[in-house]
Enzyme design. Structure first.
Site, mmCIF file in Angstrom:
data_model
loop_
_atom_site.group_PDB
_atom_site.id
_atom_site.type_symbol
_atom_site.label_atom_id
_atom_site.label_comp_id
_atom_site.label_asym_id
_atom_site.label_seq_id
_atom_site.Cartn_x
_atom_site.Cartn_y
_atom_site.Cartn_z
ATOM 1 N N CYS A 1 1.115 -1.208 0.214
ATOM 2 C CA CYS A 1 -0.179 0.559 0.242
ATOM 3 C C CYS A 1 0.793 1.026 -0.007
ATOM 4 C CB CYS A 1 -0.725 -0.373 0.571
ATOM 5 S SG CYS A 1 -2.703 1.140 0.915
ATOM 6 N N HIS B 1 -3.487 -5.488 1.697
ATOM 7 C CA HIS B 1 -3.481 -5.417 2.788
ATOM 8 C C HIS B 1 -3.642 -7.314 3.265
ATOM 9 C CE1 HIS B 1 -1.966 -1.457 3.810
ATOM 10 N NE2 HIS B 1 -3.053 -1.272 3.650
#
Length: 485
Positions: A334, A431
Site C-alpha cells: 500500500c 493488505h
C-alpha cells in the site's frame, strides 16, 4: 431490544479492546446475539466491511469474537491521524473530511446523532451490545461534546464498568482518582470496576480491591490475571509497535520493517511475527539497515509523502536503495508500494499539504493521490504462485512500466501491483496477504525460510476461545449481564 454495557478505562491501552473481545466470545458461546460497539476510535489500523466501509481493527476482532459480520455501525466515528494535530474523519464507514484537533472538538457535537443512530441499529439486531470507550474516562478537559466515553454513556443511558491496568502500576490511584475528577452525574454511571493484567498471587491484592471499592462505592467485579495468549491476537493499536523485539535464534530469515510516524495497517506484521522461521525487525528511520537483512518490507502509511520525508530525514532511504542495488529483495504494501516508485504527487492535498516528491526509485511507477478511496475485500493469486484473500484500503492511482509485470491477478478485477524486471522488487495495494497461510508459506519459500509452521487464523480463533475461558474463570458473567440495561 438488546441490553448494553459499556467498558471504559482509566487510560489508553488498559485492555478494554481485548476484554470486550473476550466477553463477546464468552456471551456468544452462551447463545446470546452479541454486537460490539465503539462510538469513536482513533486508529490507522482499519478493517473493510462487506459494504465497502471501514471500522477500527479492534472492532473487527470483537465482531469476529462475537461471530457476526462487520458493520460500519460498530464504529461510527473513526479518526485516522494524518499529522500530530489532525486526522481524517470517517463517519459510518465513509470519509467525510479531515480536521485539526481543535476543530474536531467543535465538530463532535454534530456527530452524536450518527453515533446514537448506529447504536440503536445494533440494538435491534442483538441481545447484548458491548460498548468500548476510548482512552481515559477521566479526561475531563475533553468532556464538553464528548461522544467517546461519558458523553455517550449518558446520552444512551448505558451503565459503565471501569477498567484499570495493574501491570503498569498505580491502579488504586488511577481508579480512585477517576472517581475524584468526574462530574458526580458521570461518576454515577459507573456500576463497578475491573482490575486487569494482574501478575502473581491474587490473594495479595484482596485488600487493594477492598480499598478501591471503599473509596469509590463501586462494586469490585473482578481481578483478571495477565492473559499470555493475547500475543496471538492482532495488534489493536500502534502502542508498542516500534518497541524492542526479542531476537529469534532459530530464525532463518530476517525481515527489516521501517516504522514511520504515520504507520497504518501494521497488523500485516502479526502473521509474520508468529512464524518461528522469521525474525521481523522494526527499525527507525535513523537506524542502519542490518547487514543480514533478507527482505525489506515497507508497510502502509496514512501520510505517504510525509512518511517518505521522515525516511529520508533519518537517512535510511540510502541503505534501502543500496540494498536493492546489491540484489536485495524489497516488498511494499500500500503506502510502502507508493514510496517505492519514481514519484508521488498529491495535487489536491488529500493526505497533507499539496505537493509532489521523488520516490525511492525502486520501481518504474508513479502515484497520484486522488480523493476517491478504494475499500474492498479481494481474492486472487500472487506472483509467488499462491492464492490469497485480503483487502485494499487506499487512495491514489499507481501507473508505470513495471505494472506490466503485476504482483497479482485479482479475481474479477485483473492485474494489480508491480514487479521489477529482475523480480526482486515487488509492490501491491493488498493488505492481509500474510494472514493467509498459503501466501505466507509462498513468501517463506521464496526467502528460504523453510515451510510455514503456523496456522495463523486458526491460532486467532484458539486465542479468542482461550480469552473467553480466561475471563469466564475470573469474572462473574451473570453479574455483568445483570448490570446491562
Amino acid at each position: 431490544m438488546a441490553r448494553a454495557l459499556m467498558f471504559q478505562g482509566t487510560g489508553s491501552d488498559v485492555g478494554k479492546s481485548l476484554l470486550v473481545a473476550g466477553l463477546a466470545r464468552a456471551f456468544a458461546d452462551r447463545g446470546l446475539k452479541v454486537r460490539p460497539f465503539k462510538p469513536q476510535n482513533m486508529s490507522n489500523n482499519a478493517a473493510v466491511t462487506a459494504d465497502g466501509g471501514e471500522i477500527g481493527r479492534a472492532q473487527a476482532l470483537q465482531a469476529r469474537a462475537a461471530r457476526v459480520p462487520l458493520s460500519v455501525h460498530m464504529n461510527p466515528v473513526l479518526l485516522k491521524p494524518q499529522s500530530e494535530v489532525g486526522a481524517q474523519v470517517v463517519v459510518q464507514g465513509r470519509v467525510v473530511g479531515s480536521a485539526k484537533a481543535a476543530a474536531y472538538q467543535q465538530m463532535k457535537a454534530g456527530l452524536l446523532p450518527s453515533v446514537l443512530e448506529s447504536f440503536r441499529r445494533l440494538k435491534t439486531e442483538a441481545d447484548l451490545v458491548l460498548v468500548e470507550g476510548a482512552g481515559s474516562a477521566s479526561e475531563v478537559n475533553l468532556r464538553a461534546n464528548d461522544i467517546a466515553n461519558m458523553g455517550f454513556a449518558r446520552a444512551a443511558d448505558v451503565p459503565v464498568v471501569l477498567i484499570g491496568d495493574i501491570d503498569r502500576g498505580g491502579v488504586i490511584a488511577s481508579l480512585v482518582g477517576t472517581k475524584t475528577v468526574l462530574d458526580p452525574a458521570d461518576a454515577a454511571m459507573i456500576q463497578g470496576f475491573i482490575v486487569n493484567r494482574f501478575r502473581g498471587d491474587p490473594a495479595l491484592f484482596g485488600s487493594g480491591m477492598d480499598l478501591i471499592a471503599g473509596h469509590t462505592g463501586w462494586a469490585a467485579l473482578g481481578l483478571v490475571p495477565f492473559y499470555t495468549g493475547a500475543a496471538r491476537l492482532p495488534a489493536e493499536d500502534a502502542l508498542g509497535v516500534a518497541g524492542p523485539q526479542a531476537p529469534k535464534p532459530g530464525a532463518k530469515v530476517r525481515i527489516a520493517v521501517p516504522i514511520l510516524p504515520h504507520v497504518a495497517n501494521f497488523d500485516d506484521l502479526d502473521p509474520l511475527d508468529a512464524e518461528p522461521g522469521l525474525e521481523v525487525r522494526r527499525i527507525r528511520p535513523s537506524d542502519v539497515l542490518p547487514t543480514d537483512t533478507d527482505l525489506v518490507l515497507l508497510i502502509g502509511s496514512k501520510a505517504t509523502i510525509a512518511d517518505l520525508a521522515a525516511l529520508r530525514a533519518g537517512g535510511l532511504h540510502h541503505d534501502i536503495q543500496a540494498f536493492a542495488r546489491r540484489g536485495g529483495r524489497v516488498l511494499g504494501l500500500c503506502g510502502g508500494y507508493q514510496m517505492m516508485g519514481e514519484h508521488l504527487s498529491d495535487p489536491d492535498g488529500v493526505e497533507g499539504p499539496p505537493g509532489s516528491t521523488e520516490g525511492l526509485g525502486l520501481l518504474k511507477v508513479g502515484t497520484v493521490m486522488t480523493g476517491e478511496k478504494r475499500l474492498v475485500a479481494v481474492t486472487g493469486t500472487s506472483r509467488l504462485g499462491a492464492p490469497f484473500s485480503g483487502y485494499e484500503m487506499h487512495i491514489g492511482a499507481t501507473e508505470g512500466a513495471d505494472t506490466a509485470r503485476p504482483f497479482a491477478e485479482l479475481d474479477g478485477a485483473g492485474a494489480e501491483g508491480a514487479v521489477s524486471a529482475d523480480g526482486r522488487i515487488m509492490g501491491t495495494y493488498v493488505h492481509g496477504l500474510f494472514g493467509d497461510d498459503r501466501q505466507r508459506a509462498a513468501l517463506m519459500g521464496l526467502l528460504g525460510a523453510g515451510p510455514a509452521q503456523v496456522a495463523y487464523e486458526a491460532g486467532v480463533e484458539e486465542a479468542l476461545d482461550g480469552l473467553a475461558a480466561h475471563l469466564s474463570a475470573h469474572l462473574d458473567l451473570d453479574r455483568l449481564l445483570s448490570l446491562a440495561r
